[in-house]
Design a protein around this motif. Sequence first.
Motif, PDB file in Angstrom:
ATOM      1  N   ARG A  57       0.867  -1.179   0.000  1.00 61.18           N
ATOM      2  CA  ARG A  57       0.000   0.000   0.000  1.00 61.18           C
ATOM      3  C   ARG A  57       0.902   1.228   0.000  1.00 61.18           C
ATOM      4  N   GLU A  59       2.156   4.981   0.703  1.00 59.80           N
ATOM      5  CA  GLU A  59       1.917   5.865   1.835  1.00 59.80           C
ATOM      6  C   GLU A  59       1.314   7.168   1.334  1.00 59.80           C
ATOM      7  N   PRO A  60       0.409   7.761   2.114  1.00 55.01           N
ATOM      8  CA  PRO A  60      -0.254   8.980   1.647  1.00 55.01           C
ATOM      9  C   PRO A  60       0.689  10.181   1.566  1.00 55.01           C
ATOM     10  N   ASP A  61       1.690  10.229   2.427  1.00 55.43           N
ATOM     11  CA  ASP A  61       2.634  11.345   2.404  1.00 55.43           C
ATOM     12  C   ASP A  61       3.692  11.097   1.342  1.00 55.43           C
ATOM     13  N   GLU A  63       7.066  10.258  -0.284  1.00 52.80           N
ATOM     14  CA  GLU A  63       8.145   9.402   0.225  1.00 52.80           C
ATOM     15  C   GLU A  63       9.375  10.240   0.547  1.00 52.80           C
ATOM     16  N   PRO A  98       2.055  -1.361   4.411  1.00 51.48           N
ATOM     17  CA  PRO A  98       2.510  -0.105   3.812  1.00 51.48           C
ATOM     18  C   PRO A  98       3.915  -0.263   3.256  1.00 51.48           C
ATOM     19  N   GLY A 100       6.394   1.566   3.572  1.00 49.41           N
ATOM     20  CA  GLY A 100       7.393   1.872   4.588  1.00 49.41           C
ATOM     21  C   GLY A 100       7.766   0.665   5.424  1.00 49.41           C
TER      22      GLY A 100
END
Length: 113
Positions: A57, A59-61, A63, A98, A100
């Motif tokens: 998935r 990440e919304p922010d 990278e 995620p 990350g």
Amino acid sequence: MEQWHVGDCLVLDEGAMAVEVPASWGAEVSHQLRSAGPLGPILAIPGPRLRWLFLVRPEPDPEPPHVLPPDVRYWRGPGRVPARESRWVVAPAGALPPVGAVRCAIRTVRRFR
């Protein structure tokens, strides 16, 4: 939950993402992920060197800038990942980890190699 279809390639839709690592790291990376939370689907892709593809998935922010380890590749949708004669190591069934978490697992594995 995403539907993943694999033939000669794995199709990544807009916003989908995958992380490809050498199969020699795959079991260790998946072990680290399992310890941290959801494992997610993993596809083994044969070729000159067997590779494992972790579906993740995004990440919304944005990278943070980082350098990829040698032999690691990110695939971002929309696009196609060559996957002829591949097989599921972990079949799609639940939540995706995620990206990350996969990066962290790779760093942990690389630290001990």
